[in-house]
Design a protein around this motif. Structure first.
Motif, PDB file in Angstrom:
ATOM      1  N   GLN A   1       0.836  -1.206   0.000  1.00 35.64           N
ATOM      2  CA  GLN A   1       0.000   0.000   0.000  1.00 35.64           C
ATOM      3  C   GLN A   1       0.867   1.251   0.000  1.00 35.64           C
ATOM      4  OE1 GLN A   1      -3.753   0.491   2.362  1.00 35.64           O
ATOM      5  NE2 GLN A   1      -3.174  -1.526   3.129  1.00 35.64           N
ATOM      6  N   MET A   2       1.913   1.223   0.810  1.00 34.49           N
ATOM      7  CA  MET A   2       2.803   2.384   0.873  1.00 34.49           C
ATOM      8  C   MET A   2       3.355   2.704  -0.510  1.00 34.49           C
ATOM      9  SD  MET A   2       4.924   1.808   4.410  1.00 34.49           S
ATOM     10  CE  MET A   2       6.221   2.939   3.918  1.00 34.49           C
ATOM     11  N   GLU A   3       3.789   1.672  -1.193  1.00 31.34           N
ATOM     12  CA  GLU A   3       4.334   1.858  -2.537  1.00 31.34           C
ATOM     13  C   GLU A   3       3.290   2.463  -3.471  1.00 31.34           C
ATOM     14  OE1 GLU A   3       7.143  -0.732  -4.208  1.00 31.34           O
ATOM     15  OE2 GLU A   3       8.157   0.198  -2.492  1.00 31.34           O
ATOM     16  N   ALA A   4       2.110   1.850  -3.437  1.00 28.45           N
ATOM     17  CA  ALA A   4       1.044   2.282  -4.349  1.00 28.45           C
ATOM     18  C   ALA A   4       0.678   3.742  -4.107  1.00 28.45           C
ATOM     19  CB  ALA A   4      -0.177   1.388  -4.177  1.00 28.45           C
ATOM     20  N   LEU A   5       0.813   4.163  -2.844  1.00 34.08           N
ATOM     21  CA  LEU A   5       0.419   5.536  -2.503  1.00 34.08           C
ATOM     22  C   LEU A   5       1.613   6.482  -2.511  1.00 34.08           C
ATOM     23  CD1 LEU A   5      -2.032   4.624   0.391  1.00 34.08           C
ATOM     24  CD2 LEU A   5      -2.627   5.438  -1.894  1.00 34.08           C
ATOM     25  N   GLY A   6       2.777   5.967  -2.834  1.00 32.78           N
ATOM     26  CA  GLY A   6       3.956   6.817  -2.907  1.00 32.78           C
ATOM     27  C   GLY A   6       4.412   7.346  -1.559  1.00 32.78           C
ATOM     28  N   LEU A   7       4.259   6.532  -0.527  1.00 36.15           N
ATOM     29  CA  LEU A   7       4.697   6.934   0.810  1.00 36.15           C
ATOM     30  C   LEU A   7       6.009   6.220   1.108  1.00 36.15           C
ATOM     31  CD1 LEU A   7       3.600   8.458   3.409  1.00 36.15           C
ATOM     32  CD2 LEU A   7       2.857   6.201   4.187  1.00 36.15           C
ATOM     33  N   ASP A   8       7.054   6.971   1.419  1.00 35.81           N
ATOM     34  CA  ASP A   8       8.310   6.270   1.696  1.00 35.81           C
ATOM     35  C   ASP A   8       8.525   6.068   3.185  1.00 35.81           C
ATOM     36  OD1 ASP A   8       9.593   8.480   2.867  1.00 35.81           O
ATOM     37  OD2 ASP A   8      10.236   9.220   0.915  1.00 35.81           O
ATOM     38  N   PHE A   9       9.571   5.320   3.522  1.00 38.22           N
ATOM     39  CA  PHE A   9       9.733   4.875   4.903  1.00 38.22           C
ATOM     40  C   PHE A   9      10.022   6.021   5.855  1.00 38.22           C
ATOM     41  CE2 PHE A   9      11.413   2.391   8.436  1.00 38.22           C
ATOM     42  CZ  PHE A   9      10.461   1.395   8.485  1.00 38.22           C
ATOM     43  N   ASP A  10      10.738   7.047   5.365  1.00 42.07           N
ATOM     44  CA  ASP A  10      11.030   8.180   6.245  1.00 42.07           C
ATOM     45  C   ASP A  10       9.755   8.903   6.660  1.00 42.07           C
ATOM     46  OD1 ASP A  10      13.727   7.715   6.302  1.00 42.07           O
ATOM     47  OD2 ASP A  10      14.136   8.928   4.529  1.00 42.07           O
ATOM     48  N   GLN A  11       8.824   9.015   5.707  1.00 49.85           N
ATOM     49  CA  GLN A  11       7.547   9.644   6.054  1.00 49.85           C
ATOM     50  C   GLN A  11       6.801   8.802   7.079  1.00 49.85           C
ATOM     51  OE1 GLN A  11       6.607   9.867   1.742  1.00 49.85           O
ATOM     52  NE2 GLN A  11       5.881  11.938   2.192  1.00 49.85           N
ATOM     53  N   LEU A  12       6.854   7.476   6.861  1.00 47.33           N
ATOM     54  CA  LEU A  12       6.204   6.577   7.824  1.00 47.33           C
ATOM     55  C   LEU A  12       6.754   6.810   9.221  1.00 47.33           C
ATOM     56  CD1 LEU A  12       4.188   4.175   8.022  1.00 47.33           C
ATOM     57  CD2 LEU A  12       6.180   2.685   7.988  1.00 47.33           C
ATOM     58  N   LYS A  13       8.065   7.001   9.275  1.00 47.59           N
ATOM     59  CA  LYS A  13       8.716   7.204  10.567  1.00 47.59           C
ATOM     60  C   LYS A  13       8.162   8.442  11.263  1.00 47.59           C
ATOM     61  CE  LYS A  13      13.136   6.962  12.846  1.00 47.59           C
ATOM     62  NZ  LYS A  13      14.535   6.528  12.699  1.00 47.59           N
ATOM     63  N   GLN A  14       7.943   9.503  10.483  1.00 49.18           N
ATOM     64  CA  GLN A  14       7.384  10.728  11.070  1.00 49.18           C
ATOM     65  C   GLN A  14       6.003  10.474  11.663  1.00 49.18           C
ATOM     66  OE1 GLN A  14       7.519  14.146   8.555  1.00 49.18           O
ATOM     67  NE2 GLN A  14       9.755  14.339   8.809  1.00 49.18           N
ATOM     68  N   TYR A  15       5.166   9.758  10.909  1.00 46.08           N
ATOM     69  CA  TYR A  15       3.830   9.464  11.423  1.00 46.08           C
ATOM     70  C   TYR A  15       3.912   8.631  12.695  1.00 46.08           C
ATOM     71  CZ  TYR A  15       2.005  11.319   7.071  1.00 46.08           C
ATOM     72  OH  TYR A  15       1.694  12.146   6.037  1.00 46.08           O
ATOM     73  N   TYR A  16       4.917   7.737  12.725  1.00 44.30           N
ATOM     74  CA  TYR A  16       5.087   6.901  13.910  1.00 44.30           C
ATOM     75  C   TYR A  16       5.453   7.749  15.117  1.00 44.30           C
ATOM     76  CZ  TYR A  16       6.755   3.159  16.962  1.00 44.30           C
ATOM     77  OH  TYR A  16       6.938   2.304  18.021  1.00 44.30           O
ATOM     78  N   GLN A  17       6.368   8.711  14.876  1.00 47.58           N
ATOM     79  CA  GLN A  17       6.787   9.574  15.989  1.00 47.58           C
ATOM     80  C   GLN A  17       5.622  10.419  16.485  1.00 47.58           C
ATOM     81  OE1 GLN A  17      10.139  11.257  13.951  1.00 47.58           O
ATOM     82  NE2 GLN A  17      11.590   9.783  14.845  1.00 47.58           N
ATOM     83  N   ASN A  18       4.790  10.911  15.555  1.00 43.07           N
ATOM     84  CA  ASN A  18       3.594  11.657  15.960  1.00 43.07           C
ATOM     85  C   ASN A  18       2.672  10.785  16.799  1.00 43.07           C
ATOM     86  OD1 ASN A  18       4.420  13.931  14.627  1.00 43.07           O
ATOM     87  ND2 ASN A  18       3.261  13.478  12.748  1.00 43.07           N
ATOM     88  N   PHE A  19       2.528   9.545  16.354  1.00 41.59           N
ATOM     89  CA  PHE A  19       1.666   8.594  17.066  1.00 41.59           C
ATOM     90  C   PHE A  19       2.149   8.406  18.500  1.00 41.59           C
ATOM     91  CE2 PHE A  19       1.023   4.149  18.410  1.00 41.59           C
ATOM     92  CZ  PHE A  19      -0.352   4.079  18.372  1.00 41.59           C
ATOM     93  N   LYS A  20       3.459   8.255  18.665  1.00 38.03           N
ATOM     94  CA  LYS A  20       4.022   8.052  19.990  1.00 38.03           C
ATOM     95  C   LYS A  20       3.821   9.282  20.872  1.00 38.03           C
ATOM     96  CE  LYS A  20       6.259   4.943  21.063  1.00 38.03           C
ATOM     97  NZ  LYS A  20       5.838   3.654  21.685  1.00 38.03           N
ATOM     98  N   LYS A  21       3.987  10.477  20.246  1.00 42.94           N
ATOM     99  CA  LYS A  21       3.804  11.726  21.013  1.00 42.94           C
ATOM    100  C   LYS A  21       2.374  11.831  21.522  1.00 42.94           C
ATOM    101  CE  LYS A  21       7.198  14.801  18.935  1.00 42.94           C
ATOM    102  NZ  LYS A  21       7.349  15.682  17.776  1.00 42.94           N
ATOM    103  N   ARG A  22       1.428  11.580  20.639  1.00 39.53           N
ATOM    104  CA  ARG A  22       0.019  11.693  21.011  1.00 39.53           C
ATOM    105  C   ARG A  22      -0.338  10.735  22.151  1.00 39.53           C
ATOM    106  NH1 ARG A  22      -2.469  10.136  16.178  1.00 39.53           N
ATOM    107  NH2 ARG A  22      -0.679  10.948  15.029  1.00 39.53           N
ATOM    108  N   GLN A  23       0.361   9.616  22.175  1.00 35.43           N
ATOM    109  CA  GLN A  23       0.088   8.600  23.193  1.00 35.43           C
ATOM    110  C   GLN A  23       0.439   9.080  24.601  1.00 35.43           C
ATOM    111  OE1 GLN A  23       2.240   5.069  22.303  1.00 35.43           O
ATOM    112  NE2 GLN A  23       0.401   3.829  22.128  1.00 35.43           N
ATOM    113  N   GLN A  24       1.494   9.892  24.643  1.00 34.64           N
ATOM    114  CA  GLN A  24       2.014  10.258  25.971  1.00 34.64           C
ATOM    115  C   GLN A  24       1.022  11.099  26.768  1.00 34.64           C
ATOM    116  OE1 GLN A  24       5.717  12.094  24.988  1.00 34.64           O
ATOM    117  NE2 GLN A  24       6.723  10.145  24.462  1.00 34.64           N
TER     118      GLN A  24
END
Lengths: 122, 122, 122, 122
Positions: free
Chosen positions: C99-122
């Motif tokens: 899906q990431m490929e099909a939508l043109g999302l690369d791994f670095d962008q994924l990492k940013q979303y992950y970091q946002n996710f972790k921040k929101r959790q705190q």
DNA sequence: GTGGTCTAGACCACC
DNA sequence: GTGGTCTAGACCACA
């Protein structure tokens, strides 16, 4: 074929394959008879054979290609050895030790018989 | 009763008595069921039971009083133990050792399992 | 209950227990509903539930006492975690990456979303 | 066709078009099946299909010629990509990250699986 | 009552 | 043709 009733039939069928693999009569990537074929030959329902094969699949002894058939997996021998060894330890050794006690045979005597056995083998 | 076909039936019947004697369920001078009675119970021909009793008589496990019946002999336990022990050594141990080899289990490992078995017994 | 057809029913039933165990709603040594009981509740045949339980038994999630019932095993949580993790890696991650490929999302962008996710959790 | 109940049916129908556009099976200015035709094929009411088309029109994926029909718009691909990407970020990623946490999989491990995935692709 | 095995027969997905 | 799943119903062992 004759089945006894000390063990489920599907496990006895599985044992046929464990033995053939441990004796090297079935090699990795050999094709296994189809479920229906073996069922006809052994005169059991295909369901029972399917269950045997599923068991061996879970244990990593067989792999499967949908629409093609079952095959002996790469490391079937090592896995079969491991499984049968555990079975031997859990089921046969306690019986053995009980018999030894009942017959008044101690472990040192057993060792002597073992050494004789090894000598005769040479 | 069910008999398997790895051993003559008359010997399997004899084993029933060996076991009962070794477990102490049959004592010296206990009377043994008549040939016809046991044959009916086990659903075999009296001839087969007669053969079992003759075998046990020959081995000194039973003695007989003409016109009365068979009885457990004075030293039946010791003789039974001796006979079954020899059978165990000649027939079961070689199979056991072969299995150990096939499964890659060496004698030192067997010793460990034996020690565990003894511990659990206590 | 509703079952979809992307996965065998017996595996979907197993998943119910995987989830409850991973969420801590089922604890080690808890008793599991009987095969027949759950079958009636889910409106499937007892056979299908039996198959689910057998699957969980093989996987070491359940243990069984004949004539009594099924129970959650001591280390069910760890085993369930391990199994579901492997499933996630084998089945979900490839879909995700496609899906990431099909939508043109690369791994670095994924990492940013992950970091946002972790921040929101705190 | 089968619809699940995690999402409104009209959005699931819209997804069919999003997918076909992203996979290049539908090109700009291709004609879309009539509302009634697709409704018959999917076995839903024309109302539902109409709602899907209105949605895609509003999103700039479709354009319409009065009395003629619906067509794929010039920049449908880019818009579809943008919309599905946002959906992916808002709806799927949080689920993914939650699952990772529940299974004890950290981001560095995810990266490794991603790199393996890329390698296998080559 | 519980789990466990087996049968007979059906239907599906894949090749 | 192959494997795989599900049902309906039976029977057994164990407690």
């Amino acid at each position: 074929m004759q089945f006894h009733d000390r063990k489920a039939i599907y496990l006895q069928i599985a044992d046929l394959f464990y033995d053939q693999i441990l004796r090297g009569r079935l090699k990795p990537h050999d094709r296994i008879p189809s479920v229906r074929e073996l069922a006809a030959q052994l005169e059991v329902t295909p369901n029972t054979v399917q269950r045997s094969y599923a068991h061996l699949h879970e244990k990593g002894i067989f792999y499967t290609k949908r629409g093609i058939g079952y095959f002996v997996s790469e490391d079937a021998v090592e896995r079969a050895r491991q499984i049968k060894l555990q079975e031997f330890i859990d089921e046969e050794l306690p019986l053995l030790f009980s018999q030894m006690e009942a017959l008044g045979l101690d472990f040192d005597q057993l060792k002597q018989y073992y050494q004789n056995f090894k000598k005769r083998q040479q």
